[in-house]
Design a protein around this motif. Structure first.
Motif, mmCIF file in Angstrom:
data_model
loop_
_atom_site.group_PDB
_atom_site.id
_atom_site.type_symbol
_atom_site.label_atom_id
_atom_site.label_comp_id
_atom_site.label_asym_id
_atom_site.label_seq_id
_atom_site.Cartn_x
_atom_site.Cartn_y
_atom_site.Cartn_z
ATOM 1 N N PRO A 227 0.812 -1.222 0.000
ATOM 2 C CA PRO A 227 0.000 0.000 0.000
ATOM 3 C C PRO A 227 0.845 1.272 0.000
ATOM 4 N N GLY A 228 1.913 1.284 0.782
ATOM 5 C CA GLY A 228 2.735 2.491 0.876
ATOM 6 C C GLY A 228 3.366 2.856 -0.445
ATOM 7 N N GLU B 221 10.124 2.455 1.619
ATOM 8 C CA GLU B 221 8.792 1.856 1.600
ATOM 9 C C GLU B 221 7.697 2.917 1.607
ATOM 10 N N GLY B 222 8.105 4.168 1.570
ATOM 11 C CA GLY B 222 7.133 5.253 1.599
ATOM 12 C C GLY B 222 6.695 5.633 3.003
ATOM 13 N N HIS B 223 7.367 5.110 4.030
ATOM 14 C CA HIS B 223 7.021 5.462 5.410
ATOM 15 C C HIS B 223 7.628 6.816 5.789
ATOM 16 N N LEU C 203 2.204 1.850 -3.436
ATOM 17 C CA LEU C 203 1.158 2.162 -4.405
ATOM 18 C C LEU C 203 0.706 3.618 -4.286
ATOM 19 N N THR C 204 0.497 4.076 -3.052
ATOM 20 C CA THR C 204 0.012 5.452 -2.894
ATOM 21 C C THR C 204 1.096 6.480 -3.199
ATOM 22 N N LEU D 99 -7.576 8.977 -3.605
ATOM 23 C CA LEU D 99 -8.187 7.951 -2.761
ATOM 24 C C LEU D 99 -8.067 6.590 -3.454
ATOM 25 N N THR D 100 -7.232 5.740 -2.870
ATOM 26 C CA THR D 100 -6.984 4.436 -3.475
ATOM 27 C C THR D 100 -7.758 3.374 -2.698
ATOM 28 N N GLU D 101 -8.456 2.519 -3.415
ATOM 29 C CA GLU D 101 -9.228 1.475 -2.742
ATOM 30 C C GLU D 101 -8.916 0.111 -3.346
ATOM 31 N N TRP E 248 2.876 13.916 2.718
ATOM 32 C CA TRP E 248 2.724 12.500 3.018
ATOM 33 C C TRP E 248 1.290 12.173 3.431
ATOM 34 N N ILE E 249 0.509 11.285 2.914
ATOM 35 C CA ILE E 249 1.087 10.348 1.970
ATOM 36 C C ILE E 249 0.859 10.774 0.529
ATOM 37 N N ASN E 250 -0.347 11.153 0.214
ATOM 38 C CA ASN E 250 -0.558 11.430 -1.209
ATOM 39 C C ASN E 250 -1.427 12.650 -1.520
ATOM 40 N N ASP E 251 -1.245 13.695 -0.756
ATOM 41 C CA ASP E 251 -1.874 14.966 -1.119
ATOM 42 C C ASP E 251 -0.860 15.772 -1.922
#
Lengths: 318, 145
Positions: A148-149, A294-296, A151-152, A191-193, A176-179
């Motif tokens: 998830p990290g 990892e996008g953290h 992907l976003t 918004l990822t689902e 962070w994370i995806n704005d």
């Protein structure tokens, strides 16, 4: 296909070329008067078509969203669903995906959302004409290989890069994370689902919703200090949509390699800032030291380095 | 829980093939019905176990009648309502249809609406709002129709 759309298709295939009324009439097997009528209809839909005596017609483009124009620029096959008004492109995309179960790539686009929303049901202001509201449905079945990290963060990079093509003069930042931010104001929400198939109890698709606030034109004055927009410059919205979809399709097959993470790190505007992160259970205060592979989010909390892999930055001290 | 609700449950239990039935209602009412001759002593005024009372004494305490479980399809934070202001999707005692959304799991802003794999009645919630759940961790227990 309606005659009008056939004519548009011809124009798209010969974008920038002059086509005489005779040529068009012959190709479509209709009269020149009919061509003239169809061109007027296309112009009423916002298509810009130049005309010159002795030369004929030349297609320029369309400032408004148009599914045919988007489709002509996509590298992969998508079923495009275009709506003047919709509750939410993500809700609609999920509904269609549940009903059809045919594993098709889909793109839902709307000029306006009446119930645009982000995570935890927060509303996303989505007025007509001044924004782009779109959701991609991408078949996906392997929950084990979902990161998830990545992907976003990947989606944020893809959208920011596509925006930069349309607005080379603007600086785009990610929070962070995806704005995505321009001039310290949020201009894009993503918004990822992950959508589950209730029969198989495994994922069937990923739905990636992107809401972009382009210009201030339709934003009422009383909203202007609450919402952001990119600029009032006129852009080709259809190209922006296809740039986002193509960018996603290019990166997604190997997103686990995280080749985009350096771009993300460069675009992250939280670096060095004091923030408060709400992790649902508690609020953590610290200084952002970076974003890991990892996008953290990496924080310095009273001298101790802390990795945040879930939560939301609720406060930024500029 | 009202008396008529309890009577209704007793009636249903009586007609069912279940041997034991235990439920904690939203208001905290604990119910335990049993058709076993030696009902397992559960909750009902259970004395604090003496140091010597080992597990060997009550091997039958865990009834084998365990319903289906709704498990986490991915690692993340579980939320039971679509937004903080809204009511929960489903609560204990609610009937769900297969495919109904029962909660949401969120990981790094990827949202997953968790759907019930079966139709039935939710008997127990085994995770708390805001909990970090692991892959395959149970969230609800559910008695299939």
């Amino acid at each position: 296909m309606m005659k009008k759309d056939q004519l548009l298709q011809l124009f798209i295939e010969h974008k920038g070329d002059w086509l005489s009324g005779n040529q068009l009439a012959n190709k479509m097997n209709i009269s020149r008067t009919m061509i003239w009528k169809l061109i007027n209809q296309l112009r009423q839909q916002g298509h810009q078509i130049d005309s010159k005596t002795n030369q004929g017609y030349k297609y320029i483009g369309n400032n408004e969203l148009n599914p045919q124009l988007i489709e002509s620029d996509l590298n992969n096959e998508y079923e495009i669903i275009f709506k003047k008004e919709i509750t939410s492109t993500n809700s609609y995309a999920k509904q269609i995906n549940d009903q059809s179960q045919d594993g098709k790539h889909r793109l839902v686009i709307a000029e306006k959302q009446t119930q645009g929303h982000g995570r935890r049901g927060r509303s996303f202001y989505s007025p007509a004409k001044s924004g782009i509201y779109m959701s991609m449905v991408v078949p996906f079945h392997d929950a084990k290989h979902l990161n998830p990290g990545l992907l976003t963060t990947m989606t944020a990079v893809v959208v920011a890069k596509a925006l930069k093509k349309s607005y080379p003069e603007e600086e785009f930042w990610v929070k962070w994370i995806n704005d995505i931010y321009v001039n310290n104001k949020k201009v894009v929400g993503i918004l990822t689902e992950l959508v589950m198939d209730a029969e198989l109890m495994q994922p069937s698709a990923i739905v990636v919703g992107v809401g972009i606030s382009l210009s201030s034109k339709e934003i009422p004055d009383e909203m202007k200090d609450k919402v952001g927009w990119i600029s009032d410059k006129q852009i080709d919205k259809n190209k922006l949509v296809s740039d986002i979809v193509n960018g996603f399709d290019e990166e997604f097959p190997h997103y686990l390699e995280a080749n985009f993470i350096e771009d993300y790190q460069k675009m992250s505007f939280l670096n060095g800032k004091k923030v408060s992160v709400d992790t649902t259970k508690e609020t953590i205060d610290g200084t952002v030291t970076g974003i890991d592979k990892e996008g953290h989010l990496l924080l310095d909390v009273e001298g101790k380095s802390t990795t945040i892999n879930n939560g939301e930055v609720v406060k930024v001290n500029f | 829980m009202e008396q008529k609700d309890i009577e209704k449950l007793m009636d249903k239990f009586d007609k069912s093939s279940m041997k034991e039935f235990k439920i904690t209602a939203d208001d905290g009412t604990d119910l335990y019905f049993s058709k076993l001759e030696h009902a397992a002593v559960q909750n009902v005024a259970q004395p604090a176990p003496a140091a010597g009372a080992t597990a060997s004494e009550q091997p039958a305490a865990k009834p084998a009648v365990s319903g289906a479980k709704i498990k986490a399809p991915l690692v993340g934070i579980v939320y039971f309502a679509p937004s903080p202001e809204k009511p929960v999707y489903k609560k204990v005692g609610d009937h769900v249809k297969k495919g109904d959304t029962v909660c949401v799991i969120e990981a790094m802003k990827v949202i997953n609406e968790v759907k019930s794999p079966v139709s039935g009645t939710i008997t127990k919630k085994v995770a708390e709002n805001g909990d970090m759940v692991e892959y395959d961790q149970p969230i609800f227990e559910i008695e299939e129709d």
